[in-house]
Design a protein around this motif. Structure first.
Motif, PDB file in Angstrom:
ATOM      1  N   ARG A 139     -12.255  10.321  18.204  1.00  0.00           N
ATOM      2  CA  ARG A 139     -12.963  10.958  19.306  1.00  0.00           C
ATOM      3  C   ARG A 139     -14.359  10.353  19.422  1.00  0.00           C
ATOM      4  O   ARG A 139     -14.983  10.002  18.431  1.00  0.00           O
ATOM      5  CB  ARG A 139     -13.070  12.463  19.096  1.00  0.00           C
ATOM      6  CG  ARG A 139     -13.711  13.170  20.285  1.00  0.00           C
ATOM      7  CD  ARG A 139     -13.534  14.648  20.263  1.00  0.00           C
ATOM      8  NE  ARG A 139     -14.189  15.264  21.396  1.00  0.00           N
ATOM      9  CZ  ARG A 139     -14.195  16.579  21.629  1.00  0.00           C
ATOM     10  NH1 ARG A 139     -13.589  17.392  20.797  1.00  0.00           N
ATOM     11  NH2 ARG A 139     -14.821  17.059  22.683  1.00  0.00           N
ATOM     12  N   ASN A 140     -14.839  10.259  20.666  1.00  0.00           N
ATOM     13  CA  ASN A 140     -16.136   9.679  20.959  1.00  0.00           C
ATOM     14  C   ASN A 140     -17.006  10.754  21.583  1.00  0.00           C
ATOM     15  O   ASN A 140     -16.694  11.245  22.659  1.00  0.00           O
ATOM     16  CB  ASN A 140     -15.928   8.501  21.919  1.00  0.00           C
ATOM     17  CG  ASN A 140     -17.180   7.715  22.147  1.00  0.00           C
ATOM     18  OD1 ASN A 140     -18.287   8.182  21.862  1.00  0.00           O
ATOM     19  ND2 ASN A 140     -17.036   6.517  22.669  1.00  0.00           N
ATOM     20  N   TYR A 141     -18.041  11.136  20.895  1.00  0.00           N
ATOM     21  CA  TYR A 141     -18.933  12.155  21.443  1.00  0.00           C
ATOM     22  C   TYR A 141     -20.026  11.495  22.277  1.00  0.00           C
ATOM     23  O   TYR A 141     -19.823  11.124  23.408  1.00  0.00           O
ATOM     24  CB  TYR A 141     -19.525  12.994  20.310  1.00  0.00           C
ATOM     25  CG  TYR A 141     -18.553  13.988  19.729  1.00  0.00           C
ATOM     26  CD1 TYR A 141     -17.847  13.715  18.562  1.00  0.00           C
ATOM     27  CD2 TYR A 141     -18.328  15.212  20.349  1.00  0.00           C
ATOM     28  CE1 TYR A 141     -16.951  14.624  18.047  1.00  0.00           C
ATOM     29  CE2 TYR A 141     -17.433  16.136  19.838  1.00  0.00           C
ATOM     30  CZ  TYR A 141     -16.748  15.832  18.679  1.00  0.00           C
ATOM     31  OH  TYR A 141     -15.858  16.741  18.168  1.00  0.00           O
ATOM     32  N   ASN A 142     -21.182  11.318  21.702  1.00  0.00           N
ATOM     33  CA  ASN A 142     -22.315  10.805  22.460  1.00  0.00           C
ATOM     34  C   ASN A 142     -22.458   9.305  22.271  1.00  0.00           C
ATOM     35  O   ASN A 142     -22.218   8.769  21.191  1.00  0.00           O
ATOM     36  CB  ASN A 142     -23.596  11.486  21.981  1.00  0.00           C
ATOM     37  CG  ASN A 142     -23.472  12.985  22.017  1.00  0.00           C
ATOM     38  OD1 ASN A 142     -23.013  13.542  22.995  1.00  0.00           O
ATOM     39  ND2 ASN A 142     -23.856  13.640  20.930  1.00  0.00           N
TER      40      ASN A 142
ATOM     41  N   THR B 275     -23.532  12.125  27.051  1.00  0.00           N
ATOM     42  CA  THR B 275     -22.519  12.856  26.306  1.00  0.00           C
ATOM     43  C   THR B 275     -21.130  12.478  26.825  1.00  0.00           C
ATOM     44  O   THR B 275     -20.981  11.821  27.867  1.00  0.00           O
ATOM     45  CB  THR B 275     -22.718  14.368  26.466  1.00  0.00           C
ATOM     46  OG1 THR B 275     -22.479  14.726  27.832  1.00  0.00           O
ATOM     47  CG2 THR B 275     -24.126  14.778  26.074  1.00  0.00           C
ATOM     48  N   SER B 276     -20.110  12.929  26.122  1.00  0.00           N
ATOM     49  CA  SER B 276     -18.746  12.593  26.505  1.00  0.00           C
ATOM     50  C   SER B 276     -18.352  13.234  27.837  1.00  0.00           C
ATOM     51  O   SER B 276     -17.431  12.753  28.502  1.00  0.00           O
ATOM     52  CB  SER B 276     -17.765  13.025  25.419  1.00  0.00           C
ATOM     53  OG  SER B 276     -17.911  14.410  25.161  1.00  0.00           O
TER      54      SER B 276
ATOM     55  N   ASN C 125     -14.851   6.297  28.833  1.00  0.00           N
ATOM     56  CA  ASN C 125     -14.366   6.934  27.606  1.00  0.00           C
ATOM     57  C   ASN C 125     -13.057   6.326  27.124  1.00  0.00           C
ATOM     58  O   ASN C 125     -12.818   6.227  25.922  1.00  0.00           O
ATOM     59  CB  ASN C 125     -14.202   8.432  27.832  1.00  0.00           C
ATOM     60  CG  ASN C 125     -15.542   9.140  27.956  1.00  0.00           C
ATOM     61  OD1 ASN C 125     -16.540   8.690  27.417  1.00  0.00           O
ATOM     62  ND2 ASN C 125     -15.561  10.241  28.690  1.00  0.00           N
TER      63      ASN C 125
ATOM     64  N   ASN D 260     -13.993   3.396  25.203  1.00  0.00           N
ATOM     65  CA  ASN D 260     -15.068   3.595  24.217  1.00  0.00           C
ATOM     66  C   ASN D 260     -16.225   2.634  24.465  1.00  0.00           C
ATOM     67  O   ASN D 260     -16.773   2.028  23.538  1.00  0.00           O
ATOM     68  CB  ASN D 260     -14.541   3.425  22.791  1.00  0.00           C
ATOM     69  CG  ASN D 260     -13.634   4.562  22.382  1.00  0.00           C
ATOM     70  OD1 ASN D 260     -13.923   5.729  22.641  1.00  0.00           O
ATOM     71  ND2 ASN D 260     -12.519   4.228  21.742  1.00  0.00           N
TER      72      ASN D 260
END
Length: 120
Positions: free
Chosen positions: A30-33, A52-53, A73, A76
């Motif tokens: 998972r990719n947050y900020n 942010t995501s 997203n 990435n």
């Protein structure tokens, strides 16, 4: 193992534009900020822009109105479109990502940096 790979830096004249890209590669769950920082010679590293995501952005005062951060997203990847560049924007620009990585957990990652030089 996760790497942030940056590209797009270079030499540009005042008033010109550059677009930086940064892709996070590896076992990313998972990719947050994601964001961009910069560090000029003799100065501390400072935030340029952050996203942010779910698309909430935050810009440093010097970047607001001239720089635009965006991200893909699915890839990435985070971008920084820089317009109306000034000599004082000269710095090494670093990508930063807040990721959840398989077998590692949530961790902050940095790119290797890309040089941006604004000069006539």
């Amino acid at each position: 193992q996760v790497q942030l790979v940056e590209s797009g830096g270079g030499l540009v004249q005042p008033g010109g534009s550059l677009r930086l890209s940064c892709t996070a590669a590896g076992s990313i769950y998972r990719n947050y900020n994601m964001g961009w920082y910069r560090q000029a010679p003799g100065k501390q590293r400072e935030l340029v822009a952050h996203m942010t995501s779910d698309g909430i952005t935050n810009y440093a005062d010097f970047a607001s109105g001239r720089f635009t951060i965006s991200r893909d997203n699915a890839k990435n990847t985070v971008y920084l479109q820089m317009n109306s560049l000034k000599p004082e924007d000269t710095a090494v620009y670093y990508c930063n990502a807040d990721l959840v990585v398989l077998l590692v957990g949530r961790k902050d990652y940095w790119g290797q940096g890309t040089q941006v030089t604004v000069s006539a």
